[in-house]
Each structure stands twice: as C-alpha cells, then as structure tokens.
Design a protein around this motif. Structure first.
Motif, PDB file in Angstrom:
ATOM      1  N   ARG B  36       0.855  -1.174   0.000  1.00 54.05           N
ATOM      2  CA  ARG B  36       0.000   0.000   0.000  1.00 54.05           C
ATOM      3  C   ARG B  36       0.900   1.236   0.000  1.00 54.05           C
ATOM      4  O   ARG B  36       2.017   1.221   0.546  1.00 54.05           O
ATOM      5  N   ASP B  38       0.837   5.361   0.755  1.00 55.06           N
ATOM      6  CA  ASP B  38       0.170   6.514   1.354  1.00 55.06           C
ATOM      7  C   ASP B  38       1.108   7.710   1.310  1.00 55.06           C
ATOM      8  O   ASP B  38       2.332   7.547   1.410  1.00 55.06           O
ATOM      9  N   SER B  84      -9.041   4.058   7.537  1.00 57.91           N
ATOM     10  CA  SER B  84      -7.575   3.999   7.565  1.00 57.91           C
ATOM     11  C   SER B  84      -7.007   3.146   6.428  1.00 57.91           C
ATOM     12  O   SER B  84      -5.796   3.182   6.168  1.00 57.91           O
ATOM     13  N   THR B  86      -7.983   3.520   3.344  1.00 57.74           N
ATOM     14  CA  THR B  86      -7.971   4.339   2.136  1.00 57.74           C
ATOM     15  C   THR B  86      -6.526   4.499   1.683  1.00 57.74           C
ATOM     16  O   THR B  86      -5.679   4.971   2.451  1.00 57.74           O
ATOM     17  N   SER B  87      -6.234   4.073   0.472  1.00 57.73           N
ATOM     18  CA  SER B  87      -4.853   4.045   0.017  1.00 57.73           C
ATOM     19  C   SER B  87      -4.821   3.643  -1.454  1.00 57.73           C
ATOM     20  O   SER B  87      -5.857   3.353  -2.060  1.00 57.73           O
TER      21      SER B  87
END
Lengths: 113, 114
Positions: B36, B38, B84, B86-87
């Motif tokens: 992931r 971010d 949290s 969301t990425s």
C-alpha cells in the motif's frame, strides 16, 4: 530509524543539469539496491539496480553504491522535464530467502525547462 | 505480454464493507507481493508470497488477508473496511535472475473507504 531513508524533496534542477538523488539504509548486510521512478498517478517502474560497490551506468543514469557508508545514490545527467517524477530507493535486506524489498518514501524531482 | 494485472482500478467502499483486490501475472514469477502507498509513508508491504502455496505477513498486515490461488494469482481481501485503509494498493511480482531481480508492478487500485 527508518530502514531506508530518502529526502522527500522537492529537488528542483534546471533542464540539462545533473540531478543527484541520495538514499541511506540501516541494514549493513543488504546486498541488492534498486531505483524506481514513479510518475504521478502511475505505478513504480524499475530504472536501475546495483549490488557491487562503485558506479553502474546506463544511459543518462548512474547508480553509485558505498556499502561501508551504507548509501546509494542516483545521478541523472542532462536532466529533462520528462524526468520529473518521484524516485524510490529500494533495498533487499539481508536474511531470509525471499525477495522482499524495503522502500524509501521517495524523492520528488522537478526539472525546470 | 500483460505483465501484472490488477482489478479493479478504482473502488469506493463504505466502512464495514468487504472486498477482494485481484492480481494476476503472466511472467511465470514465483514471488508476489501486496503493497500500500500513502502520502509521506512510501510503499509498505502488506503480505507477500514467496512461492505458490506460501504466504507471509509484511509490515502492515492488520485488517487484510491474502490467498495465493495458484502461481499466477494473488488476491488481497479486506474483511471489514475502515477509513484507515484508504490508500493506493499495488501488486507486484518478481523472480530470481542470476542473483539480481526487480519487481514488476501492476497499475494499482485506488481505494477510498468512507
């Protein structure tokens, strides 16, 4: 201490200049080192890899590795606006048989026309 | 030669919903990975599969499960999505080649959890 550290930038250089991107790593036993380029909204693409101390050149790109000082750098000669991107340093840590890489947070390079 | 294919490219989920991100590679690579990405955090390893039939946790596995369905396919499941998570999610594959290798990444899945 982060395992792979890079200055987030932005690093701004004029067109035609040399861009110098740096990366330090914490695992002294690391063997393989990679530079990826990532354009905004796109996936990372491999541009260079190096595993021996010294320099490795590929076109306008030169990767430099100094294991004693635990840093690896990427030089981009004759920088072009199309080189503007985020450059990710990645390191294969020692230990284990897997190929998993640890990535730095990346340095944003902006080449000014 | 498609390389690494990820689906879907975009997804919006409500908190608590579940979904599976699909990844397939056609390069006959043994190893596959889920990362992931971010802002300010870089790429962080969620899970990886060194070879068919094996999976291991990476740096940030909580809230995720994976399945290595066969040599080609490696899926990532969110059982109960949270904001949290969301990425941007990237799948990658790699193979050992004379001691040197690199990852090939898929195009990414942009996930928003509201």
């Amino acid at each position: 201490q982060k395992e792979v550290e890079q200055n987030s930038g932005p690093l701004s250089v004029p067109e035609g200049a040399i861009a110098s991107l740096n990366c330090t790593y914490s695992d002294r036993g690391s063997q393989s080192f990679f530079w990826y380029r990532q354009y905004s909204g796109k996936s990372p693409e491999l541009i260079m890899f190096i595993y021996s101390n010294g320099d490795k050149e590929d076109g306008r790109f030169t990767a430099q590795l100094n294991k004693a000082s635990q840093y690896v750098s990427l030089l981009i000669r004759d920088s072009q606006p199309s080189d503007s991107a985020t450059y990710l340093c990645a390191v294969k840590m020692s230990g284990g048989a897997t190929n998993k890489l640890i990535f730095g947070t990346g340095t944003l390079l902006a080449v000014q026309p | 030669n498609a390389g690494v294919t990820q689906t879907p490219k975009f997804q919006v989920l409500k908190t608590g919903q579940s979904m599976t991100l699909q990844c397939a590679q056609d390069m006959n690579h043994n190893s596959m990975y889920w990362y992931r990405q971010d802002p300010g955090m870089g790429l962080r390893l969620i899970y990886y599969s060194a070879s068919e039939g094996t999976t291991d946790k990476g740096e940030v596995p909580n809230g995720y499960n994976v399945s290595r369905l066969n040599k080609r396919e490696f899926s990532l499941r969110l059982e109960s999505a949270a904001p949290s998570q969301t990425s941007v999610y990237f799948c990658a594959s790699s193979e050992w080649d004379r001691g040197l290798y690199g990852y090939t990444f898929g195009s990414g899945t942009r996930l928003t959890v509201v």
